[in-house]
Design an enzyme around this catalytic site. Sequence first.
Site, PDB file in Angstrom:
ATOM      1  N   GLU A 540       0.840  -1.450   0.342  1.00 28.50           N
ATOM      2  CA  GLU A 540       0.384  -0.303  -0.167  1.00 28.50           C
ATOM      3  C   GLU A 540       0.940   1.247   0.091  1.00 28.50           C
ATOM      4  O   GLU A 540       0.567   2.057  -0.497  1.00 28.50           O
ATOM      5  CB  GLU A 540      -1.285   0.346   1.100  1.00 28.50           C
ATOM      6  CG  GLU A 540      -1.621  -1.675   0.919  1.00 28.50           C
ATOM      7  CD  GLU A 540      -3.380  -1.049  -0.088  1.00 28.50           C
ATOM      8  OE1 GLU A 540      -3.396  -0.334  -0.645  1.00 28.50           O
ATOM      9  OE2 GLU A 540      -3.196  -2.239  -0.710  1.00 28.50           O
ATOM     10  N   HIS A 677     -13.966  -6.766  -5.516  1.00 33.93           N
ATOM     11  CA  HIS A 677     -12.649  -5.639  -6.570  1.00 33.93           C
ATOM     12  C   HIS A 677     -13.629  -5.743  -7.425  1.00 33.93           C
ATOM     13  O   HIS A 677     -13.483  -4.719  -8.073  1.00 33.93           O
ATOM     14  CB  HIS A 677     -11.995  -6.987  -6.440  1.00 33.93           C
ATOM     15  CG  HIS A 677     -10.993  -7.049  -5.812  1.00 33.93           C
ATOM     16  ND1 HIS A 677     -11.058  -7.662  -4.066  1.00 33.93           N
ATOM     17  CD2 HIS A 677      -9.391  -6.592  -6.009  1.00 33.93           C
ATOM     18  CE1 HIS A 677      -9.496  -7.479  -4.017  1.00 33.93           C
ATOM     19  NE2 HIS A 677      -8.559  -6.628  -4.875  1.00 33.93           N
ATOM     20  N   PHE A 679     -17.010  -6.199  -8.212  1.00 27.79           N
ATOM     21  CA  PHE A 679     -18.804  -6.726  -8.328  1.00 27.79           C
ATOM     22  C   PHE A 679     -19.148  -5.172  -7.663  1.00 27.79           C
ATOM     23  O   PHE A 679     -20.435  -4.381  -7.310  1.00 27.79           O
ATOM     24  CB  PHE A 679     -19.271  -7.597  -8.059  1.00 27.79           C
ATOM     25  CG  PHE A 679     -19.434  -8.913  -8.476  1.00 27.79           C
ATOM     26  CD1 PHE A 679     -19.514  -8.455  -9.555  1.00 27.79           C
ATOM     27  CD2 PHE A 679     -19.083  -9.865  -8.071  1.00 27.79           C
ATOM     28  CE1 PHE A 679     -19.390  -9.682 -10.804  1.00 27.79           C
ATOM     29  CE2 PHE A 679     -18.961 -10.454  -8.933  1.00 27.79           C
ATOM     30  CZ  PHE A 679     -19.445 -10.592 -10.276  1.00 27.79           C
ATOM     31  N   ALA A 680     -17.797  -4.226  -6.495  1.00 30.15           N
ATOM     32  CA  ALA A 680     -18.223  -2.706  -5.508  1.00 30.15           C
ATOM     33  C   ALA A 680     -17.104  -2.332  -5.931  1.00 30.15           C
ATOM     34  O   ALA A 680     -17.028  -1.311  -4.653  1.00 30.15           O
ATOM     35  CB  ALA A 680     -18.625  -3.694  -4.358  1.00 30.15           C
ATOM     36  N   GLY A 681     -16.201  -2.067  -6.285  1.00 27.87           N
ATOM     37  CA  GLY A 681     -14.761  -2.155  -6.541  1.00 27.87           C
ATOM     38  C   GLY A 681     -14.404  -1.150  -8.343  1.00 27.87           C
ATOM     39  O   GLY A 681     -15.755  -1.212  -9.135  1.00 27.87           O
TER      40      GLY A 681
END
Length: 759
Positions: A540, A677, A679-681
Amino acid sequence: MKFANCVAMSMFSITARAFITRTAARHFGAQTCRASTTLSSTATATNPLLQMEDLPKFQSIKPEDLTPAVEALLSKMEIDFASLEEKLSKKKETIDYDQVLPEVERIQFGLGYVWGVAGHLNGVKNGEELRQAYESNQPKIVKAMSQFSQSKPLYDALENIEKSWNKASAESFEESQKRRAVENSLRGMKLGGVGLEGEAKERFNEIKQRLAQISTTFSNNVLDETKAFSLTVDDASKLEGVPDSAKSLWAAAHAASVAAPGGATPDANLDNGPWRITLDMPSYIAVLSHVRDRGIREQVYKANISRASEKNEDKNNVPLIYEILMLRAEMANLLGYKSYAELSLASKMAPSVESITELSDLIREKALPAAEKEFAEITALAREKGGDEYSEASCPRLMPWDLTFWSERLKESKFELTEEETRSYFALPAVLEGMFSLVERIFNIDVKAADGETEVWNKDVQYFKVYDKDTNKQIAAFFLDPYSRPEDKRGGAWMDVCIGKSEATRRDTPVAYLTCNGSPPVGDKPSLMTFREVETLFHEFGHGLQHMLTTATVGDVAGINGVEWDAVELPSQFMENWCYDRPTVYGFAKHWESGEPMPEDMFNKLKEQKTYGAGMMACRQLLFGQLDLALHNDYDAAKGMSGDGDSIFDVQRKMATKYSPYNMPLEEDRFLATFSHIFAGGYAAGYYSYKWAEVMSADAFSAFEDVGLDNEEEVRKIGRKFRETVLSLGGGKSPGEVFKSFRGRDPNPEALLRHNGLA
């Protein structure tokens, strides 16, 4: 692979897709700009969300502040943009770049800032009031952004600007940034429906609204279902052999769960329990890795793979998946694409679905035989050491809840090293110190703690400033939210944008959010990290560095903005390699109590472990990437939903047959219902990006290996070059150009195969 490492994606640049909801899966943060008109002083003074001259006032912001802030900013933005469109319509061919995209950045500032803060808090401080405020305002945001992406005057102006430029390559980086910003904007507007008219346009906008709503619901369901499960263990014999770190975590979780509201938390009993197991990642991984009792592992594993599925109709994501796939396919068809995968690749490096499959199969050819050998070794150890319950008669094939447990035992037997032994050398404060020493050494920057200088959303959040060592000037800053908080924080790890660099908005100091879900401190011990958590932190931070060290000044292409999705993982995966570099590791691997450095033989074993399980890990990642593409390319979701064709889970099993036949999913496996990842990203028809970018990241790190990692002078020289290219240029040049600027050639997959022990 880091299963939930993500970059967050902006929806406030017209170069972005029409709308991407924010989830814990990876997304770009909202790009921030300076307001072009002034809100009333009363509104600004009373609403902390509207105080945008500095960092967000996290401790002052309340859910009820969101709606009035959004409504005020929408009204202002509508007026400003109508004025801009009028100017563009009058000037037409005489318009120049500085009169267009910089103006758009300024106009979008207020809403971008506020919605970015709201999205961030929705991920790290989720609550019912904020969730309701966020969901009620989301349709307004989607509609407002469509006005930008579908503006004919804006599109025509950008097209005229592009036509006016010399066809030759840009002569300067400044010019290159502008060209890329215009190019990306035109493509983004085409994908945003600017060419649609009448019923097609109306339907397209309906789809965008519905997709935004479903994606948020999908993400909320995953969070709620993760929080809903717990298993209390009160028999110490069932946790025999489990490391103290895990038992401490579970004991503390139980103590917190029985504490009276507002009262003191009772003391946790590490040795006698009770112990409360949950599905947040530190707890879940500890169960699968260390609990010898198969019944507990099976119960927790099955709870995890059935989250947000048919077992709870109120939180069932399965019908949402079918609807998402159908809507995405319809959207692609409206724009003239055969499939959503084809639409997705229009803005990526990969030229086609076939090219991605070709790379996947190249890696599979090496990885699958290695994975099958690894699985056979794990099975043999379970048969040898596990007793009758693992005999061929009782257990013809290892079950999914057995695999991690026996893989850990095999790793321990091979390397004579346990995860628990290494944790004592990975205290978070020391790891941070070592990571900052690394970037000082190779990128010539100083990272300094600045806690207390700004407001934060949780007491555990830390704040840091970044300085260039040559000038001693502050060039960036970041927040770090390191620990798991299953009560209000989404799972996974991600980097997001707080402040974006932009000359147009006079924002010169980019600020990032780095969010992890690592092991929290327990009692008087600091956070003692697993090595996987160390790698995640480095990963990150790599995303953050690309955002923070950018020299691009055009907001749409500064930092991670404008970087093709399948290249965005390059810096993050590159940083993971340093977790095996001796000077780097010895910069932080000190026993948390004694301060003694990690023993030499322990570090050597850690390095030897690098390629352990690489075959299965590669196959798992290939499976996810190809499953994603299969669902978004030629799959008929309508037939799947009606039962006239393959279900989404049939597709999952077919892909598993090819990429992980040794470990097929259970019949009741509903992993897809939590695959945030895609379906919502931002990873729909893009999950392959991890492997695509890993080819580049491995090849980039091999440049350091080529000069010798012990050659300090050359390592520093190559590090400066990496900063000046990959970390500096952002989306101001194409990823291919950026890589060539650093490496002098196109990327080669040989380094990736070598690093994974698959060459």
